[in-house]
Design a protein around this motif. Structure first.
Motif, PDB file in Angstrom:
ATOM      1  N   GLN A 278       1.027  -1.824  -0.331  1.00  0.00           N
ATOM      2  CA  GLN A 278       0.441  -0.252  -0.228  1.00  0.00           C
ATOM      3  C   GLN A 278       0.939   1.482   0.367  1.00  0.00           C
ATOM      4  OE1 GLN A 278      -2.664  -0.826   3.205  1.00  0.00           O
ATOM      5  NE2 GLN A 278      -3.302  -1.984   3.020  1.00  0.00           N
ATOM      6  N   PHE A 279       2.398   1.123   1.049  1.00  0.00           N
ATOM      7  CA  PHE A 279       2.982   2.421   0.910  1.00  0.00           C
ATOM      8  C   PHE A 279       3.275   2.955  -0.823  1.00  0.00           C
ATOM      9  CE2 PHE A 279       7.398   4.103   1.232  1.00  0.00           C
ATOM     10  CZ  PHE A 279       6.786   5.469   1.636  1.00  0.00           C
ATOM     11  N   LEU A 280       3.890   1.516  -1.004  1.00  0.00           N
ATOM     12  CA  LEU A 280       4.823   1.758  -2.449  1.00  0.00           C
ATOM     13  C   LEU A 280       4.124   1.943  -3.466  1.00  0.00           C
ATOM     14  CD1 LEU A 280       6.652  -1.826  -2.404  1.00  0.00           C
ATOM     15  CD2 LEU A 280       7.912   1.372  -2.123  1.00  0.00           C
ATOM     16  N   THR A 281       2.505   1.429  -3.052  1.00  0.00           N
ATOM     17  CA  THR A 281       1.501   2.153  -4.479  1.00  0.00           C
ATOM     18  C   THR A 281       1.672   3.799  -4.373  1.00  0.00           C
ATOM     19  OG1 THR A 281       0.290  -0.448  -4.241  1.00  0.00           O
ATOM     20  CG2 THR A 281      -0.405   1.738  -5.434  1.00  0.00           C
ATOM     21  N   ALA A 282       0.967   3.924  -3.352  1.00  0.00           N
ATOM     22  CA  ALA A 282       0.599   5.965  -2.765  1.00  0.00           C
ATOM     23  C   ALA A 282       1.820   6.257  -3.471  1.00  0.00           C
ATOM     24  CB  ALA A 282       0.179   5.366  -1.301  1.00  0.00           C
ATOM     25  N   ARG A 283       3.035   5.940  -3.089  1.00  0.00           N
ATOM     26  CA  ARG A 283       4.382   6.457  -3.357  1.00  0.00           C
ATOM     27  C   ARG A 283       4.414   6.468  -5.684  1.00  0.00           C
ATOM     28  NH1 ARG A 283      10.152   6.100  -0.292  1.00  0.00           N
ATOM     29  NH2 ARG A 283       8.714   7.748   0.910  1.00  0.00           N
ATOM     30  N   HIS A 284       4.595   5.472  -6.007  1.00  0.00           N
ATOM     31  CA  HIS A 284       4.868   4.977  -7.518  1.00  0.00           C
ATOM     32  C   HIS A 284       4.042   4.769  -8.200  1.00  0.00           C
ATOM     33  CE1 HIS A 284       8.811   5.487  -5.579  1.00  0.00           C
ATOM     34  NE2 HIS A 284       8.920   4.358  -4.782  1.00  0.00           N
ATOM     35  N   GLY A 285       2.784   5.100  -7.707  1.00  0.00           N
ATOM     36  CA  GLY A 285       1.642   4.460  -8.296  1.00  0.00           C
ATOM     37  C   GLY A 285       1.096   2.626  -8.869  1.00  0.00           C
ATOM     38  N   PRO A 286      -0.250   2.546  -9.046  1.00  0.00           N
ATOM     39  CA  PRO A 286       0.247   1.107  -9.164  1.00  0.00           C
ATOM     40  C   PRO A 286       0.752   0.690 -10.419  1.00  0.00           C
ATOM     41  CG  PRO A 286      -2.236   2.082  -9.982  1.00  0.00           C
ATOM     42  CD  PRO A 286      -1.210   3.209  -9.413  1.00  0.00           C
ATOM     43  N   GLU A 287       0.689   0.961 -11.990  1.00  0.00           N
ATOM     44  CA  GLU A 287       1.428   0.228 -12.313  1.00  0.00           C
ATOM     45  C   GLU A 287       2.929   0.128 -12.682  1.00  0.00           C
ATOM     46  OE1 GLU A 287       2.864   1.515 -17.054  1.00  0.00           O
ATOM     47  OE2 GLU A 287       1.150   1.757 -16.382  1.00  0.00           O
ATOM     48  N   ALA A 288       3.600   0.897 -11.142  1.00  0.00           N
ATOM     49  CA  ALA A 288       5.487   0.426 -10.771  1.00  0.00           C
ATOM     50  C   ALA A 288       5.568  -0.509  -9.616  1.00  0.00           C
ATOM     51  CB  ALA A 288       5.749   2.306 -10.533  1.00  0.00           C
ATOM     52  N   VAL A 289       4.926  -0.805  -9.609  1.00  0.00           N
ATOM     53  CA  VAL A 289       4.301  -1.619  -7.990  1.00  0.00           C
ATOM     54  C   VAL A 289       3.952  -2.706  -8.793  1.00  0.00           C
ATOM     55  CG1 VAL A 289       2.801  -2.690  -6.234  1.00  0.00           C
ATOM     56  CG2 VAL A 289       3.985   0.419  -6.723  1.00  0.00           C
ATOM     57  N   THR A 290       2.530  -3.058  -9.749  1.00  0.00           N
ATOM     58  CA  THR A 290       2.502  -4.224  -9.974  1.00  0.00           C
ATOM     59  C   THR A 290       3.828  -4.769 -11.318  1.00  0.00           C
ATOM     60  OG1 THR A 290       0.200  -3.315 -10.429  1.00  0.00           O
ATOM     61  CG2 THR A 290       1.132  -5.537 -11.744  1.00  0.00           C
ATOM     62  N   ALA A 291       4.520  -4.063 -11.412  1.00  0.00           N
ATOM     63  CA  ALA A 291       5.743  -4.034 -12.084  1.00  0.00           C
ATOM     64  C   ALA A 291       6.842  -5.242 -11.444  1.00  0.00           C
ATOM     65  CB  ALA A 291       6.859  -3.786 -13.292  1.00  0.00           C
ATOM     66  N   LEU A 292       6.863  -4.230  -9.941  1.00  0.00           N
ATOM     67  CA  LEU A 292       7.934  -5.317  -9.092  1.00  0.00           C
ATOM     68  C   LEU A 292       7.147  -6.091  -8.557  1.00  0.00           C
ATOM     69  CD1 LEU A 292       9.964  -5.076  -6.753  1.00  0.00           C
ATOM     70  CD2 LEU A 292       8.306  -3.371  -4.778  1.00  0.00           C
ATOM     71  N   PHE A 293       6.592  -6.457  -8.220  1.00  0.00           N
ATOM     72  CA  PHE A 293       6.239  -8.050  -7.715  1.00  0.00           C
ATOM     73  C   PHE A 293       5.799  -8.961  -9.116  1.00  0.00           C
ATOM     74  CE2 PHE A 293       4.764  -5.056  -4.626  1.00  0.00           C
ATOM     75  CZ  PHE A 293       4.803  -6.591  -3.291  1.00  0.00           C
ATOM     76  N   GLN A 294       5.860  -8.349 -10.729  1.00  0.00           N
ATOM     77  CA  GLN A 294       5.929  -9.340 -11.318  1.00  0.00           C
ATOM     78  C   GLN A 294       7.356  -9.993 -11.435  1.00  0.00           C
ATOM     79  OE1 GLN A 294       5.146  -8.423 -14.801  1.00  0.00           O
ATOM     80  NE2 GLN A 294       2.183  -7.603 -14.650  1.00  0.00           N
ATOM     81  N   ASN A 295       8.233  -8.747 -11.145  1.00  0.00           N
ATOM     82  CA  ASN A 295       9.719  -8.684 -11.687  1.00  0.00           C
ATOM     83  C   ASN A 295       9.873 -10.449 -10.230  1.00  0.00           C
ATOM     84  OD1 ASN A 295      10.177  -7.598 -13.088  1.00  0.00           O
ATOM     85  ND2 ASN A 295       9.966  -5.858 -12.152  1.00  0.00           N
ATOM     86  N   MET A 296       9.029  -9.381  -8.852  1.00  0.00           N
ATOM     87  CA  MET A 296       9.527 -10.930  -7.695  1.00  0.00           C
ATOM     88  C   MET A 296       9.261 -12.007  -7.832  1.00  0.00           C
ATOM     89  SD  MET A 296       8.919  -8.381  -4.707  1.00  0.00           S
ATOM     90  CE  MET A 296       8.806  -9.427  -3.362  1.00  0.00           C
TER      91      MET A 296
END
Length: 434
Positions: A278-296
């Motif tokens: 939630q913190f990362l989504t608020a700071r960077h937006g849902p698209e960037a966080v979705t990409a991060l979790f896909q990379n994980m």
């Protein structure tokens, strides 16, 4: 079958129980640990602790027992234990890197550099003492950067130190040379020298890493599940590279941080991974966080594939891995290590509840009671992300980011409505196996 009695123990925190229906009675278990898993097994309906001279159906063993006994016991078809025989191919730091490097070369030969580049998620690493000269060459090519030394088979931050000068490891090198010359001495401990991530993502000025849980129930074919819950472990001191000797700055292990003079046991040093997402989504937006979790997701699958051909698959075995992931300031995830025995000792009530749920759902997936059909994509908090190939999400979602990675059936850091899901899954009674 090996016999013995596990000691009973009550953890300091309360537990949560799922009592939707009574499973088939008569699962006899043993447990080698005295923490949360002992509570889960004691509270599981229909499970009974094996008597001292009795046989068992399920054993949550430690790796020492595995090494000493696996080759000397007979196990019936239904019996399960919680480790693969050579789990260390992924969970010893030097073997993990060796297997990842080999797998990357294989991908480059078979599929080209773009596919091989999907394995570029671990820092440049050298196995010492065997790769010492290669390490020195690399060290001299990039003067002034920070490196980290880690013993290959220890845990909880023990034996780790940072350095920037070769003279800082000369004492270790001398011990290695002396051990080689003197056959009757105990060999020097193996280490990995790894390039330190000097630009970690910071929250409140503090470094953190992620602990994520992956359950493997088969390597042939590869069948892997990802748990929705996990946590971020924070350092107790603000990050700086001006002091590389302060372990409270650089090591996020709870075993290290709780010894800090100003550590607050009530506050702790963890965030649940839902809070972090939630913190990362608020700071960077849902698209960037979705990409991060896909990379994980990519890290989990590629690391398991790197050892798929060397792990000794056994139908009696499963493995609950604890992955340690570090994020840098560009939101790139880095694999630090994989643990075969992730800590199941709770550091707080919230931590206890997370681990209790995790272990309870692990037993649901292992399914000693025979309640599942084998076709499930979700069991409790676990989502099936790989089943001899990528598992698509139930809603058929596609990759909209153009990353080239598959969109796995994973929901790490999303709502874990496991009680509701389990009630729906188990309400119809035992499934008939095909």
């Amino acid at each position: 079958m090996s016999r013995g009695k596990a000691a009973a123990h009550r953890a300091p925190y309360g537990h949560q129980k799922l009592r939707d229906r009574e499973p088939r009675a008569g699962v006899r278990y043993k447990c080698a640990l005295l923490n949360t898993i002992a509570d889960v097994l004691q509270q599981r309906p229909g499970w009974v602790e094996a008597k001292e001279d009795g046989e068992w159906d399920f054993y949550w063993c430690d790796v020492t027992w595995l090494r000493e006994n696996f080759d000397h016991i007979y196990m019936d078809e239904h019996v399960r234990i919680c480790h693969y025989r050579n789990h260390y191919e992924l969970t010893r730091k030097n073997y993990m890197v060796k297997n990842l490097k080999r797998f990357r070369k294989h991908l480059e030969r078979e599929s080209g550099r773009p596919e091989a580049a999907k394995c570029d998620f671990f820092p440049k690493t050298f196995d010492l003492p065997s790769e010492y000269h290669l390490f020195v060459e690399e060290f001299r090519r990039s003067p002034g950067i920070t490196w980290i030394m880690k013993p290959v088979a220890r845990s909880q931050g023990r034996g780790i130190f940072l350095f920037r000068k070769l003279k800082d490891i000369m004492d270790w090198k001398k011990d290695a040379a002396r051990s080689d010359e003197t056959k009757d001495e105990i060999p020097v401990e193996n280490y990995v020298a790894q390039r330190y991530i000097e630009n970690p993502y910071l929250i409140g000025g503090r470094k953190f890493d992620l602990r994520v849980y992956v359950l493997v129930t088969s390597y042939v074919p590869l069948r892997a599940w990802l748990y929705r819950d996990g946590f971020a472990r924070f350092s107790n001191t603000r990050f700086t590279l001006s002091s590389i000797d302060d372990q409270y700055i650089h090591l996020t292990n709870v075993a290290v941080q709780k010894t800090a003079p100003d550590y607050d046991p009530e506050k702790g040093c963890k965030w649940m991974i839902q809070q972090l997402r939630q913190f990362l989504t608020a700071r960077h937006g849902p698209e960037a966080v979705t990409a991060l979790f896909q990379n994980m997701d990519n890290i989990f699958i590629k690391s398991l594939q790197s050892v798929q051909k060397v792990i000794i698959n056994d139908k009696h075995c499963f493995e609950l891995y604890g992955y340690d992931i570090l994020l840098d300031e560009d939101l790139k995830p880095w694999l630090l290590e994989v643990n075969a025995s992730p800590s199941l000792t709770a550091s707080s009530q919230e931590d206890y509840e997370l681990k209790y749920r995790l272990l309870e759902d692990t037993l649901h997936v292992v399914d000693m009671e025979g309640r599942l059909s084998g076709k499930e994509k979700r069991v409790g908090g676990f989502d099936l992300m790989w089943n001899d190939g990528p598992v698509s999400r139930p809603d058929g979602q596609h990759d909209t980011l153009g990353s080239g990675f598959f969109v796995a059936n994973t929901h790490l850091g999303c709502v874990n409505d496991r009680q509701k899901q389990l009630r729906q899954l188990l309400k119809s009674g035992p499934a008939k196996k095909p």
